[in-house]
Design an enzyme around this catalytic site. Structure first.
Site, PDB file in Angstrom:
ATOM      1  N   LYS A  71     -40.923 -24.016   8.122  1.00  0.00           N
ATOM      2  CA  LYS A  71     -39.950 -24.828   8.869  1.00  0.00           C
ATOM      3  C   LYS A  71     -38.664 -24.071   9.228  1.00  0.00           C
ATOM      4  O   LYS A  71     -38.041 -24.368  10.242  1.00  0.00           O
ATOM      5  CB  LYS A  71     -39.605 -26.093   8.082  1.00  0.00           C
ATOM      6  CG  LYS A  71     -40.739 -27.107   8.071  1.00  0.00           C
ATOM      7  CD  LYS A  71     -40.332 -28.395   7.391  1.00  0.00           C
ATOM      8  CE  LYS A  71     -41.488 -29.378   7.365  1.00  0.00           C
ATOM      9  NZ  LYS A  71     -41.156 -30.628   6.691  1.00  0.00           N
ATOM     10  N   ASN A  92     -39.555 -29.048  12.401  1.00  0.00           N
ATOM     11  CA  ASN A  92     -40.919 -29.482  12.046  1.00  0.00           C
ATOM     12  C   ASN A  92     -41.758 -29.759  13.288  1.00  0.00           C
ATOM     13  O   ASN A  92     -42.960 -29.978  13.179  1.00  0.00           O
ATOM     14  CB  ASN A  92     -40.903 -30.717  11.124  1.00  0.00           C
ATOM     15  CG  ASN A  92     -40.665 -31.994  11.903  1.00  0.00           C
ATOM     16  OD1 ASN A  92     -39.961 -31.994  12.912  1.00  0.00           O
ATOM     17  ND2 ASN A  92     -41.250 -33.081  11.443  1.00  0.00           N
ATOM     18  N   ASP A 107     -38.391 -35.134  10.984  1.00  0.00           N
ATOM     19  CA  ASP A 107     -38.544 -35.660   9.611  1.00  0.00           C
ATOM     20  C   ASP A 107     -37.470 -36.706   9.285  1.00  0.00           C
ATOM     21  O   ASP A 107     -37.775 -37.782   8.768  1.00  0.00           O
ATOM     22  CB  ASP A 107     -38.424 -34.527   8.578  1.00  0.00           C
ATOM     23  CG  ASP A 107     -39.706 -33.726   8.437  1.00  0.00           C
ATOM     24  OD1 ASP A 107     -40.785 -34.259   8.731  1.00  0.00           O
ATOM     25  OD2 ASP A 107     -39.606 -32.552   8.019  1.00  0.00           O
ATOM     26  N   GLY A 130     -32.568 -34.182  -4.066  1.00  0.00           N
ATOM     27  CA  GLY A 130     -33.197 -33.081  -3.338  1.00  0.00           C
ATOM     28  C   GLY A 130     -32.240 -32.454  -2.345  1.00  0.00           C
ATOM     29  O   GLY A 130     -31.273 -33.105  -1.903  1.00  0.00           O
ATOM     30  N   ALA A 131     -32.490 -31.183  -2.034  1.00  0.00           N
ATOM     31  CA  ALA A 131     -31.659 -30.496  -1.046  1.00  0.00           C
ATOM     32  C   ALA A 131     -32.485 -29.445  -0.305  1.00  0.00           C
ATOM     33  O   ALA A 131     -31.951 -28.486   0.238  1.00  0.00           O
ATOM     34  CB  ALA A 131     -30.450 -29.849  -1.728  1.00  0.00           C
ATOM     35  N   GLY A 132     -33.821 -29.617  -0.297  1.00  0.00           N
ATOM     36  CA  GLY A 132     -34.698 -28.712   0.439  1.00  0.00           C
ATOM     37  C   GLY A 132     -34.741 -29.089   1.914  1.00  0.00           C
ATOM     38  O   GLY A 132     -33.894 -29.849   2.397  1.00  0.00           O
ATOM     39  N   GLY A 133     -35.737 -28.564   2.622  1.00  0.00           N
ATOM     40  CA  GLY A 133     -35.825 -28.780   4.067  1.00  0.00           C
ATOM     41  C   GLY A 133     -35.867 -30.246   4.456  1.00  0.00           C
ATOM     42  O   GLY A 133     -35.127 -30.689   5.350  1.00  0.00           O
ATOM     43  N   GLY A 248     -43.568 -42.946   1.245  1.00  0.00           N
ATOM     44  CA  GLY A 248     -43.472 -41.839   2.202  1.00  0.00           C
ATOM     45  C   GLY A 248     -44.430 -41.924   3.375  1.00  0.00           C
ATOM     46  O   GLY A 248     -44.323 -41.130   4.318  1.00  0.00           O
TER      47      GLY A 248
HETATM   48  P1  NDP Z   1     -38.616 -27.881  -0.360  1.00  0.00           P
HETATM   49  O1  NDP Z   1     -39.466 -26.921  -1.110  1.00  0.00           O
HETATM   50  O2  NDP Z   1     -37.799 -27.380   0.791  1.00  0.00           O
HETATM   51  O3  NDP Z   1     -37.597 -28.620  -1.383  1.00  0.00           O
HETATM   52  C1  NDP Z   1     -38.041 -29.050  -2.641  1.00  0.00           C
HETATM   53  C2  NDP Z   1     -36.964 -29.878  -3.312  1.00  0.00           C
HETATM   54  O4  NDP Z   1     -37.523 -30.402  -4.515  1.00  0.00           O
HETATM   55  C3  NDP Z   1     -35.722 -29.094  -3.709  1.00  0.00           C
HETATM   56  O5  NDP Z   1     -34.604 -29.939  -3.656  1.00  0.00           O
HETATM   57  C4  NDP Z   1     -36.037 -28.713  -5.163  1.00  0.00           C
HETATM   58  O6  NDP Z   1     -34.883 -28.504  -5.951  1.00  0.00           O
HETATM   59  C5  NDP Z   1     -36.712 -29.984  -5.639  1.00  0.00           C
HETATM   60  N1  NDP Z   1     -37.565 -29.773  -6.802  1.00  0.00           N
HETATM   61  C6  NDP Z   1     -38.828 -29.269  -6.812  1.00  0.00           C
HETATM   62  N2  NDP Z   1     -39.304 -29.248  -8.074  1.00  0.00           N
HETATM   63  C7  NDP Z   1     -38.317 -29.747  -8.873  1.00  0.00           C
HETATM   64  C8  NDP Z   1     -38.203 -29.992 -10.285  1.00  0.00           C
HETATM   65  N3  NDP Z   1     -39.210 -29.706 -11.110  1.00  0.00           N
HETATM   66  N4  NDP Z   1     -37.059 -30.522 -10.756  1.00  0.00           N
HETATM   67  C9  NDP Z   1     -36.030 -30.823  -9.918  1.00  0.00           C
HETATM   68  N5  NDP Z   1     -36.079 -30.615  -8.583  1.00  0.00           N
HETATM   69  C10 NDP Z   1     -37.204 -30.074  -8.074  1.00  0.00           C
HETATM   70  O7  NDP Z   1     -39.621 -29.036   0.112  1.00  0.00           O
HETATM   71  P2  NDP Z   1     -39.436 -30.089   1.316  1.00  0.00           P
HETATM   72  O8  NDP Z   1     -37.991 -30.423   1.407  1.00  0.00           O
HETATM   73  O9  NDP Z   1     -40.137 -29.617   2.516  1.00  0.00           O
HETATM   74  O10 NDP Z   1     -40.265 -31.350   0.766  1.00  0.00           O
HETATM   75  C11 NDP Z   1     -39.735 -32.178  -0.262  1.00  0.00           C
HETATM   76  C12 NDP Z   1     -40.591 -33.422  -0.419  1.00  0.00           C
HETATM   77  O11 NDP Z   1     -40.557 -34.220   0.768  1.00  0.00           O
HETATM   78  C13 NDP Z   1     -42.072 -33.120  -0.687  1.00  0.00           C
HETATM   79  O12 NDP Z   1     -42.518 -33.957  -1.711  1.00  0.00           O
HETATM   80  C14 NDP Z   1     -42.756 -33.454   0.611  1.00  0.00           C
HETATM   81  O13 NDP Z   1     -44.079 -33.932   0.382  1.00  0.00           O
HETATM   82  C15 NDP Z   1     -41.877 -34.578   1.146  1.00  0.00           C
HETATM   83  N6  NDP Z   1     -41.962 -34.676   2.612  1.00  0.00           N
HETATM   84  C16 NDP Z   1     -42.464 -35.829   3.145  1.00  0.00           C
HETATM   85  C17 NDP Z   1     -42.593 -35.976   4.504  1.00  0.00           C
HETATM   86  C18 NDP Z   1     -43.164 -37.239   5.048  1.00  0.00           C
HETATM   87  O14 NDP Z   1     -43.417 -37.297   6.253  1.00  0.00           O
HETATM   88  N7  NDP Z   1     -43.359 -38.279   4.248  1.00  0.00           N
HETATM   89  C19 NDP Z   1     -42.157 -34.923   5.443  1.00  0.00           C
HETATM   90  C20 NDP Z   1     -41.627 -33.753   4.775  1.00  0.00           C
HETATM   91  C21 NDP Z   1     -41.554 -33.647   3.409  1.00  0.00           C
HETATM   92  P3  NDP Z   1     -34.173 -27.058  -6.076  1.00  0.00           P
HETATM   93  O15 NDP Z   1     -33.316 -26.911  -4.861  1.00  0.00           O
HETATM   94  O16 NDP Z   1     -33.409 -27.175  -7.329  1.00  0.00           O
HETATM   95  O17 NDP Z   1     -35.292 -26.038  -6.141  1.00  0.00           O
END
Ligand code: NDP
Length: 286
Positions: A71, A92, A107, A130-133, A248
């Protein structure tokens, strides 16, 4: 009479791609509108992404989705970005506009669409894990949709602070980062709680967010970005507290519906997309 045997092509670039059900709902929606369009689900390794994008351009694909892990990296292979993708810093959905590949992000808008029927968002207070993509997309679009305040809770502090800053700098919403302390207490005035981490995602379905469950109150709407499984531990806990919940699957369908419209210029039948997805995933209550 001349016949046209040339389908319009769309698809997805990701790895892993095996469990991505998007193609099923997209092709059902194409067929419903009588469009001779295809959606090809492709397994693409990071080192092959550039060639895949160039290939899609050479074959005049009308667009494609990017999922994990492409992404952000796809941006360097595109011609331009739409406004929210530029703020979010992730793409995306890529749209072929007159031979130029433009990156969009559906998204966050998909999430906003999926939650709107459960909560009027104006001036609401949000706690977002969360703070990922995906979290970046959801936070930015919630802010653009008019929420008052977003508290970002994330394991990695730097990433959490950066997202809070991003929201504060680019939108009218207030934003702050909270460290994810043990048994995190959700502030009582919170209207919407969202999990956009991957905690609880298949196959780790028993994983739970470290939250003090007593701080989840029945007036809160609780949403999970995870669609596999649709009923995560968080959703189960929230239901047991009497909360309205949003899983979701709604986000998945709505982000796809927005991408569909970008590519074809036509609004898809969301109910046809939902039905195709329920069928493919053996879900009855979508
Ligand atoms: P990323 O890999 O970019 O981000 C992952 C996030 O999860 C980060 O904030 C990470 O924290 C956190 N994380 C992962 N493992 C742990 C843990 N064990 N403890 C604490 N925090 C954790 O992924 P995405 O942002 O792309 O996706 C995130 C979620 O969103 C997924 O579950 C995905 O399935 C869902 N999603 C759903 C969509 C839909 O259409 N329904 C579309 C896109 C995503 P840290 O920064 O600390 O590593």
């Amino acid at each position: 009479m001349s016949k046209n045997f040339l389908s319009e092509l769309t698809g997805s670039f990701a790895t892993p791609a095996l469990e991505n059900p998007t193609g099923v709902m997209m092709e059902a929606a194409y067929q419903y509108l009588g469009l001779d369009w295809r959606y090809i689900n492709c397994e693409i390794q990071p080192d092959d992404l550039k060639d895949a994008v160039l290939g899609a351009k050479a074959m005049n694909w009308r667009g494609f989705n990017c999922s994990i892990p492409h992404k952000v990296s796809v941006i360097s292979h595109l011609d331009d970005l739409g406004e929210s993708a530029r703020i979010i810093g992730a793409v995306n959905t890529v749209v072929n506009r007159d031979g130029k590949l433009i990156g969009e992000n559906t998204d966050g808008r998909g999430f906003v669409e999926s939650v709107k029927s459960s909560l009027e968002l104006t001036n609401k207070r949000v706690v977002l894990f969360g703070a990922g993509g995906a979290a970046r997309a959801v936070a930015v679009e919630l802010a653009l949709a008019g929420v008052a305040q977003i508290t970002i809770v994330n394991r990695n502090q730097a990433r959490g602070e950066e997202l809070a800053q991003l929201v504060a700098d680019n939108t009218l919403a207030g934003a702050e980062y909270h460290a994810w302390t043990k048994q995190y207490q959700i502030p009582a005035e919170t209207d919407l709680v969202i999990n956009v981490t991957s905690i609880g995602l298949y196959p780790n379905v028993d994983a739970e967010l470290d939250i003090d469950t007593d701080s989840i109150k029945s007036h809160m709407v609780v949403a999970d970005g995870i669609f596999n499984p649709p009923e995560t531990r968080l959703i189960q806990t929230a239901k047991s507290k009497g909360c309205t919940t949003v899983n979701g699957l709604g986000m998945l369908v709505q982000q796809g519906a927005i991408a569909f419209e970008y590519w074809t210029g036509k609004a898809p039948s969301v109910s046809v997309m939902k039905a195709a997805l329920s069928d493919a995933l053996d879900i009855t209550d979508l």
